[in-house]
Design an enzyme around this catalytic site. Structure first.
Site, PDB file in Angstrom:
ATOM      1  CB  SER A   1      -0.949  -0.023   1.197  1.00 36.38           C
ATOM      2  OG  SER A   1      -1.822   1.076   1.167  1.00 36.38           O
TER       3      SER A   1
ATOM      4  CG  HIS B   1      -4.271  -0.883  -0.591  1.00 30.47           C
ATOM      5  ND1 HIS B   1      -4.002  -0.784   0.755  1.00 30.47           N
ATOM      6  CD2 HIS B   1      -4.810  -2.120  -0.769  1.00 30.47           C
ATOM      7  CE1 HIS B   1      -4.360  -1.901   1.359  1.00 30.47           C
ATOM      8  NE2 HIS B   1      -4.839  -2.732   0.452  1.00 30.47           N
TER       9      HIS B   1
ATOM     10  CG  ASP C   1      -5.816  -5.286   2.995  1.00 30.00           C
ATOM     11  OD1 ASP C   1      -6.467  -6.300   3.324  1.00 30.00           O
ATOM     12  OD2 ASP C   1      -5.660  -4.919   1.810  1.00 30.00           O
TER      13      ASP C   1
END
Length: 385
Positions: A194, A220, A316
């Site tokens: 991310s 992401h 995540d």
């Protein structure tokens, strides 16, 4: 505050240290709106604004902010060049770029990240009101600021709602004993990332030779950005790098990146893996989500997968990593020192799910070492250059 300055000393509000932010944008409306929404947070203080990149670089030196928000397209000196000038002085202040959800904006954002920007926030598109637009900016920007500047003491320690774990927080790390390669070898390498991920992926993938198994990535990013990221990586690494399409086979010698706003599910069977894309609800506020991706792979290959969790905000990937470990698979995590934000890999390491926690530059050699017995496998046709 409009074009205001302070003396650069640590800000304090309510007896607690706050995060000092400099806002750089050529639009007076955006400067005022962003300054207002940041100033409404008791943990943030806007210490100055600047009308272009040249003035922004000067105020970084004068005000010593904890973080800078930077527009990309500005007169005299644009945001990309401003980031280059800030980094050329050795200043490591986090910089968050404001980018547009267009192909041009995606390219410019990736250029800014390559120049040393820390993260980006997409400007709202197709939103009916200024209030709703600012709400979107606030929800995207403030968590990033607090994740990139972790040293301040919270003015609201009991504040409700999810908060990113501070990157500087010392977490106990309990490494798992290394497992032998699964019978039949690893079937796939699964990478999640991310904040800081685009540059980390560039470093990791450039250091990898053509591998005998597919590499699949969830980063992401919004739509258009993932396509541009794949194209940029494809020019600079040995493997073929593509943005995933529904039904696409996952092939050795190829890196497949999940498209923005779609979950990527690994389907098929061992030896004949493929992609399923969906727009099922976001998980961990993310779509694509690393947890969804990892769990789907476990359903197909069980523990015959090697997971890699890179720099990123939030947690995540932690639940997906647990599913992979419970199935007999192995997980590597990037270490704190080399991560832009040690949220995702820190969560995995702190949960005792990683066999190794490594500097970014050490991850590719470890992946190669673990796949060494499978090197005789021939990459799929068309994967070489």
């Amino acid at each position: 505050m409009e074009e205001g300055t302070r003396d650069g000393r640590a800000g304090r509000r309510g007896g607690c240290d706050v995060i000092k932010v400099l806002v750089v944008d050529d639009s007076v409306v955006i400067r005022r709106l962003v300054s207002g929404l940041l100033a409404a947070d008791p943990e943030i203080e806007v210490v100055g604004t600047a009308v272009n990149g040249r003035a922004g670089v000067e105020k970084v030196e004068a005000l010593r902010p904890d973080l800078v928000t930077m527009d990309i397209e500005m007169p005299e000196v644009d945001g990309i060049e401003a980031v280059r000038r800030i980094r050329a002085t050795g200043n490591k202040v986090p910089v968050i770029m404001f980018s547009t959800l267009t192909e041009r904006g995606a390219v410019a954002t990736l250029d800014a990240l390559a120049a040393g920007a820390s993260d980006y926030v997409a400007k709202p598109a197709n939103v009916g009101s200024v209030g709703r637009s600012m709400e979107q900016v606030r929800d995207a920007l403030i968590p990033r600021i607090k994740s990139l500047v972790p040293h301040h003491r919270s003015a609201r320690p009991d504040a409700a709602g999810p908060r990113p774990a501070p990157a500087s927080e010392v977490r106990p790390v309990a490494l798992r004993p290394a497992r032998p390669a699964p019978a039949g070898g690893h079937r796939v390498v699964l990478v999640g990332s991310s904040t800081g991920g685009p540059e980390a992926l560039g470093t990791l993938l450039a250091a990898l030779p053509l591998l005998p198994v597919p590499v699949v990535v969830v980063q992401h990013m919004p739509p258009l950005f993932t396509r541009q990221l794949a194209a940029r990586l494809d020019r600079n690494v040995a493997a073929r790098v593509v943005e995933a399409e529904h039904g696409q086979p996952l092939l050795p010698g190829t890196v497949t990146i999940a498209p923005g706003d779609h979950h990527l599910h690994v389907t098929g069977r061992p030896g004949r893996l493929a992609v399923r894309l969906s727009q099922e609800p976001p998980e961990n506020y993310c779509r694509p989500a690393v947890d969804v991706f990892l769990r789907s792979a476990v359903e197909v290959v069980g523990g015959a997968a090697l997971g890699v969790v890179l720099t990123g905000m939030g947690q995540d990937g932690c639940r997906g990593a647990r599913a992979l470990v419970d199935a007999g698979g192995s997980v590597l995590a990037q270490d704190q020192a080399s991560s832009v934000v040690w949220g995702m890999p820190g969560a995995v390491a702190g949960a005792g799910l990683a066999e190794l926690v490594l500097p970014l530059t050490d991850i590719a050699p470890e992946v190669v070492r673990r796949l060494a017995p499978q090197r005789t496998a021939v990459p799929a046709a068309g994967a070489t250059r």
